[in-house]
Design a protein around this motif. Structure first.
Motif, PDB file in Angstrom:
ATOM      1  N   PRO A  77      55.162 -23.216 -45.668  1.00 31.61           N
ATOM      2  CA  PRO A  77      55.532 -22.030 -44.881  1.00 31.61           C
ATOM      3  C   PRO A  77      54.924 -20.746 -45.462  1.00 31.61           C
ATOM      4  CG  PRO A  77      57.427 -23.438 -45.179  1.00 31.61           C
ATOM      5  CD  PRO A  77      56.325 -24.004 -46.041  1.00 31.61           C
ATOM      6  N   PRO A  78      54.519 -19.833 -44.569  1.00 29.97           N
ATOM      7  CA  PRO A  78      53.885 -18.595 -45.027  1.00 29.97           C
ATOM      8  C   PRO A  78      54.910 -17.595 -45.539  1.00 29.97           C
ATOM      9  CG  PRO A  78      54.143 -18.526 -42.665  1.00 29.97           C
ATOM     10  CD  PRO A  78      54.603 -19.899 -43.116  1.00 29.97           C
ATOM     11  N   ARG A  79      54.395 -16.607 -46.233  1.00 31.65           N
ATOM     12  CA  ARG A  79      55.263 -15.480 -46.615  1.00 31.65           C
ATOM     13  C   ARG A  79      54.895 -14.307 -45.709  1.00 31.65           C
ATOM     14  NH1 ARG A  79      52.965 -11.654 -50.217  1.00 31.65           N
ATOM     15  NH2 ARG A  79      50.920 -12.314 -50.930  1.00 31.65           N
ATOM     16  N   GLU A  80      55.898 -13.524 -45.373  1.00 34.70           N
ATOM     17  CA  GLU A  80      55.690 -12.364 -44.522  1.00 34.70           C
ATOM     18  C   GLU A  80      55.223 -11.197 -45.380  1.00 34.70           C
ATOM     19  OE1 GLU A  80      58.160  -9.692 -41.285  1.00 34.70           O
ATOM     20  OE2 GLU A  80      58.847 -11.717 -41.774  1.00 34.70           O
ATOM     21  N   LEU A  81      54.173 -10.528 -44.919  1.00 34.72           N
ATOM     22  CA  LEU A  81      53.658  -9.375 -45.644  1.00 34.72           C
ATOM     23  C   LEU A  81      54.352  -8.111 -45.158  1.00 34.72           C
ATOM     24  CD1 LEU A  81      49.839 -10.200 -45.561  1.00 34.72           C
ATOM     25  CD2 LEU A  81      51.440 -10.552 -47.453  1.00 34.72           C
ATOM     26  N   VAL A 133      45.355 -14.814 -43.588  1.00 34.58           N
ATOM     27  CA  VAL A 133      46.347 -13.851 -43.096  1.00 34.58           C
ATOM     28  C   VAL A 133      46.213 -13.784 -41.583  1.00 34.58           C
ATOM     29  CG1 VAL A 133      47.101 -11.442 -43.138  1.00 34.58           C
ATOM     30  CG2 VAL A 133      46.294 -12.545 -45.244  1.00 34.58           C
ATOM     31  N   ILE A 134      47.352 -13.937 -40.906  1.00 36.78           N
ATOM     32  CA  ILE A 134      47.376 -13.973 -39.446  1.00 36.78           C
ATOM     33  C   ILE A 134      48.450 -13.021 -38.941  1.00 36.78           C
ATOM     34  CG2 ILE A 134      47.856 -15.414 -37.421  1.00 36.78           C
ATOM     35  CD1 ILE A 134      46.774 -17.785 -38.978  1.00 36.78           C
ATOM     36  N   HIS A 135      48.124 -12.297 -37.871  1.00 39.53           N
ATOM     37  CA  HIS A 135      49.104 -11.411 -37.245  1.00 39.53           C
ATOM     38  C   HIS A 135      49.901 -12.190 -36.198  1.00 39.53           C
ATOM     39  CE1 HIS A 135      50.405  -8.118 -34.438  1.00 39.53           C
ATOM     40  NE2 HIS A 135      50.881  -7.726 -35.598  1.00 39.53           N
ATOM     41  N   ASP A 136      51.200 -12.050 -36.247  1.00 39.22           N
ATOM     42  CA  ASP A 136      52.107 -12.649 -35.264  1.00 39.22           C
ATOM     43  C   ASP A 136      52.534 -11.528 -34.322  1.00 39.22           C
ATOM     44  OD1 ASP A 136      54.172 -13.776 -33.816  1.00 39.22           O
ATOM     45  OD2 ASP A 136      55.408 -14.268 -35.564  1.00 39.22           O
ATOM     46  N   PRO A 137      51.827 -11.367 -33.187  1.00 35.69           N
ATOM     47  CA  PRO A 137      52.127 -10.230 -32.309  1.00 35.69           C
ATOM     48  C   PRO A 137      53.500 -10.312 -31.641  1.00 35.69           C
ATOM     49  CG  PRO A 137      50.531 -11.669 -31.264  1.00 35.69           C
ATOM     50  CD  PRO A 137      50.760 -12.198 -32.662  1.00 35.69           C
ATOM     51  N   LYS A 138      53.999 -11.514 -31.459  1.00 39.10           N
ATOM     52  CA  LYS A 138      55.304 -11.680 -30.817  1.00 39.10           C
ATOM     53  C   LYS A 138      56.405 -11.014 -31.639  1.00 39.10           C
ATOM     54  CE  LYS A 138      58.176 -15.228 -28.686  1.00 39.10           C
ATOM     55  NZ  LYS A 138      58.293 -16.658 -28.427  1.00 39.10           N
ATOM     56  N   ARG A 139      56.284 -11.123 -32.965  1.00 45.53           N
ATOM     57  CA  ARG A 139      57.294 -10.539 -33.859  1.00 45.53           C
ATOM     58  C   ARG A 139      56.749  -9.339 -34.631  1.00 45.53           C
ATOM     59  NH1 ARG A 139      58.646 -16.333 -34.983  1.00 45.53           N
ATOM     60  NH2 ARG A 139      60.448 -16.757 -33.696  1.00 45.53           N
ATOM     61  N   ASN A 140      55.522  -8.941 -34.306  1.00 41.04           N
ATOM     62  CA  ASN A 140      54.851  -7.813 -34.960  1.00 41.04           C
ATOM     63  C   ASN A 140      54.954  -7.900 -36.486  1.00 41.04           C
ATOM     64  OD1 ASN A 140      53.283  -5.529 -35.092  1.00 41.04           O
ATOM     65  ND2 ASN A 140      55.056  -4.159 -35.088  1.00 41.04           N
ATOM     66  N   ARG A 141      54.416  -8.991 -37.004  1.00 39.10           N
ATOM     67  CA  ARG A 141      54.419  -9.192 -38.449  1.00 39.10           C
ATOM     68  C   ARG A 141      53.123  -9.874 -38.869  1.00 39.10           C
ATOM     69  NH1 ARG A 141      58.373 -14.383 -39.442  1.00 39.10           N
ATOM     70  NH2 ARG A 141      57.339 -15.715 -37.932  1.00 39.10           N
ATOM     71  N   TRP A 142      52.821  -9.739 -40.137  1.00 40.64           N
ATOM     72  CA  TRP A 142      51.655 -10.394 -40.728  1.00 40.64           C
ATOM     73  C   TRP A 142      52.141 -11.520 -41.614  1.00 40.64           C
ATOM     74  CZ3 TRP A 142      46.718  -9.418 -39.392  1.00 40.64           C
ATOM     75  CH2 TRP A 142      46.498  -8.253 -38.643  1.00 40.64           C
TER      76      TRP A 142
END
Length: 96
Positions: free
Chosen positions: A86-90, A6-15
């Protein structure tokens, strides 16, 4: 095994949740670090997979032999990357 990351994408503020890698690339020896990274890059660029994992501090001498690190015989990898679809968004819970 699933090997979720699990990785945080700070640019889009999503996990993002990466699950069920198609392949895992691991390097335990310093001389294997650069070829492993090239392998990861190739899979991402040619197959459209996503790489999620880590490169340990102790891998530094693989990039510059002037860098010294403490020797580690624990068996912990210098590099570990899963190559994922591709990942799924949490969902993000609202902060209180």
């Amino acid at each position: 095994m699933n090997y979720p990351v699990v990785i945080h994408d700070p640019k889009r503020n999503r996990w993002l949740s990466f699950e069920n890698p198609e392949r895992i690339v691991v390097a335990h020896r310093r001389e294997d670090v650069l070829p492993a990274l090239q392998d990861v890059e190739h899979e991402v660029n040619t197959r459209g997979l996503f790489a999620a994992g880590f490169l340990s501090y102790e891998a530094a001498p693989a990039f510059d032999t002037a860098l010294t690190v403490r020797s580690d015989d624990s068996g912990f990898p210098l590099l570990w990357f899963g190559l994922y679809p591709p990942p799924r968004e949490l969902p993000v819970l609202p902060s209180s």
